[in-house]
Design a protein around this motif. Structure first.
Motif, PDB file in Angstrom:
ATOM      1  N   SER A  60       0.832  -1.205   0.000  1.00 38.13           N
ATOM      2  CA  SER A  60       0.000   0.000   0.000  1.00 38.13           C
ATOM      3  C   SER A  60       0.867   1.256   0.000  1.00 38.13           C
ATOM      4  O   SER A  60       0.508   2.262  -0.616  1.00 38.13           O
ATOM      5  CB  SER A  60      -0.948  -0.002   1.197  1.00 38.13           C
ATOM      6  N   SER A  61       2.016   1.198   0.657  1.00 27.12           N
ATOM      7  CA  SER A  61       2.935   2.338   0.628  1.00 27.12           C
ATOM      8  C   SER A  61       3.486   2.562  -0.771  1.00 27.12           C
ATOM      9  O   SER A  61       3.532   3.688  -1.270  1.00 27.12           O
ATOM     10  CB  SER A  61       4.090   2.110   1.613  1.00 27.12           C
ATOM     11  N   LEU A  62       3.888   1.482  -1.411  1.00 24.76           N
ATOM     12  CA  LEU A  62       4.437   1.613  -2.761  1.00 24.76           C
ATOM     13  C   LEU A  62       3.383   2.068  -3.761  1.00 24.76           C
ATOM     14  O   LEU A  62       3.693   2.779  -4.723  1.00 24.76           O
ATOM     15  CB  LEU A  62       5.045   0.282  -3.198  1.00 24.76           C
ATOM     16  N   GLN A  63       2.137   1.680  -3.550  1.00 22.76           N
ATOM     17  CA  GLN A  63       1.089   2.072  -4.491  1.00 22.76           C
ATOM     18  C   GLN A  63       0.789   3.562  -4.467  1.00 22.76           C
ATOM     19  O   GLN A  63       0.221   4.091  -5.424  1.00 22.76           O
ATOM     20  CB  GLN A  63      -0.199   1.291  -4.216  1.00 22.76           C
ATOM     21  N   VAL A  64       1.177   4.245  -3.410  1.00 21.81           N
ATOM     22  CA  VAL A  64       0.929   5.682  -3.350  1.00 21.81           C
ATOM     23  C   VAL A  64       1.567   6.379  -4.541  1.00 21.81           C
ATOM     24  O   VAL A  64       0.987   7.270  -5.152  1.00 21.81           O
ATOM     25  CB  VAL A  64       1.435   6.269  -2.020  1.00 21.81           C
ATOM     26  N   ARG A  65       2.775   5.961  -4.905  1.00 19.77           N
ATOM     27  CA  ARG A  65       3.459   6.606  -6.026  1.00 19.77           C
ATOM     28  C   ARG A  65       2.699   6.420  -7.329  1.00 19.77           C
ATOM     29  O   ARG A  65       2.593   7.335  -8.143  1.00 19.77           O
ATOM     30  CB  ARG A  65       4.882   6.064  -6.150  1.00 19.77           C
ATOM     31  N   ASP A  66       2.163   5.208  -7.553  1.00 19.91           N
ATOM     32  CA  ASP A  66       1.378   4.987  -8.763  1.00 19.91           C
ATOM     33  C   ASP A  66       0.116   5.838  -8.763  1.00 19.91           C
ATOM     34  O   ASP A  66      -0.262   6.422  -9.780  1.00 19.91           O
ATOM     35  CB  ASP A  66       0.979   3.509  -8.874  1.00 19.91           C
ATOM     36  N   ARG A  67      -0.548   5.921  -7.623  1.00 22.26           N
ATOM     37  CA  ARG A  67      -1.833   6.616  -7.564  1.00 22.26           C
ATOM     38  C   ARG A  67      -1.684   8.126  -7.577  1.00 22.26           C
ATOM     39  O   ARG A  67      -2.599   8.851  -7.974  1.00 22.26           O
ATOM     40  CB  ARG A  67      -2.623   6.154  -6.342  1.00 22.26           C
ATOM     41  N   LEU A  68      -0.539   8.653  -7.157  1.00 22.01           N
ATOM     42  CA  LEU A  68      -0.331  10.091  -7.216  1.00 22.01           C
ATOM     43  C   LEU A  68      -0.416  10.604  -8.646  1.00 22.01           C
ATOM     44  O   LEU A  68      -0.868  11.728  -8.894  1.00 22.01           O
ATOM     45  CB  LEU A  68       1.040  10.451  -6.625  1.00 22.01           C
TER      46      LEU A  68
END
Length: 265
Positions: free
Chosen positions: A181-189
């Motif tokens: 979930s932490s790594l997905q923040v970059r994709d979702r930004l």
């Protein structure tokens, strides 16, 4: 009739518990390439004992690391596996049969999940991914997590199942949910999803229902129920961490969402 030669590629980091079974299941391959990101356990030694070619490079991210492994393959056709996956004998036979004059650019394979203390029930929905492909017509998607193989050409579903052992306990699955979930923040930004507070409230229940009811994990007893709850928690964390990121003005705190991790899957 001769089949296309096959390279199996695997990325690893400290996977001594599972890499032996993974490599033993692909003895039929013409080339086995293992790209390690600096294991400190017996992963590399085990891989060498199975006859694999081993390369080492620092972890570049899930998608980039797998692309680097694919680029090191000796043959045009590649089977991409995680270090905690293995092929049953029937799947190995069907993969070899599919490589006799293949008329597509890639094949989707099904994946069966080990859920804490049991296999997912037979009638639960199996995920499917492109894992067998012509590497001259394919590339990794570039996502931070949930990376996938993108193929330029037709793809067919192959009736072959990969066994995925994954996290062996609840703690491991919760840790993975937190990490991913932490790594997905970059994709979702980059996509700027709207209504984050509403998503935090509503989407975890939707995620639970989809996993537990629609995908059929209710058939897996308490293992299925617990897995669905963790999946819902993961759905909550994805949006909660993105909301936190926005509210803090994009500042980083401590060793959280944006620290690169050296892991294989």
């Amino acid at each position: 009739m001769a089949r296309e030669p096959l390279s199996v590629v695997v990325t690893t980091f400290d996977n001594a518990e599972t890499i032996g079974a993974c490599l033993a299941s692909v003895r039929f391959a013409d080339d086995v390439l293992l790209l390690d990101s600096g294991s400190t356990d017996a992963t590399v030694a085990i891989a060498l004992s199975h006859g694999a070619r081993v390369h080492v490079q620092p972890f570049a991210g899930y998608s980039a690391q797998k692309q680097a492994a694919i680029d090191l393959a000796a043959h045009r056709w590649v089977l991409l596996l995680d270090s905690d996956e293995a092929l049953p004998a029937l799947a190995a036979e069907r993969i070899q049969a599919a490589l006799v004059a293949p008329d597509v650019a890639g094949f989707e394979l099904l994946r069966r999940e080990w859920v804490f203390w049991r296999w997912q029930p037979d009638r639960a929905r199996l995920n499917h991914y492109v894992r067998l492909f012509d590497r001259t017509r394919a590339a990794m998607s570039g996502h931070e997590v949930h990376e996938s193989v993108r193929v330029d050409g037709p793809v067919r579903r192959l009736d072959a199942i990969i066994d995925h052992y994954g996290e062996r306990d609840i703690g491991g699955r919760v840790d993975k949910a937190n990490r991913y979930s932490s790594l997905q923040v970059r994709d979702r930004l980059t996509r700027q999803p709207r209504l984050l507070r509403l998503r935090m409230v509503v989407y975890p229940s939707i995620a639970f229902a989809r996993y537990y009811l629609w995908r059929g994990h209710w058939r897996g007893g308490w293992a299925g129920f617990v897995a669905a709850r963790v999946h819902a928690f993961y759905a909550f964390l994805k949006y909660a961490k993105l909301y936190e990121r926005r509210m803090s003005g994009g500042q980083r705190h401590g060793h959280g969402a944006f620290e690169t991790e050296r892991r294989d899957n």
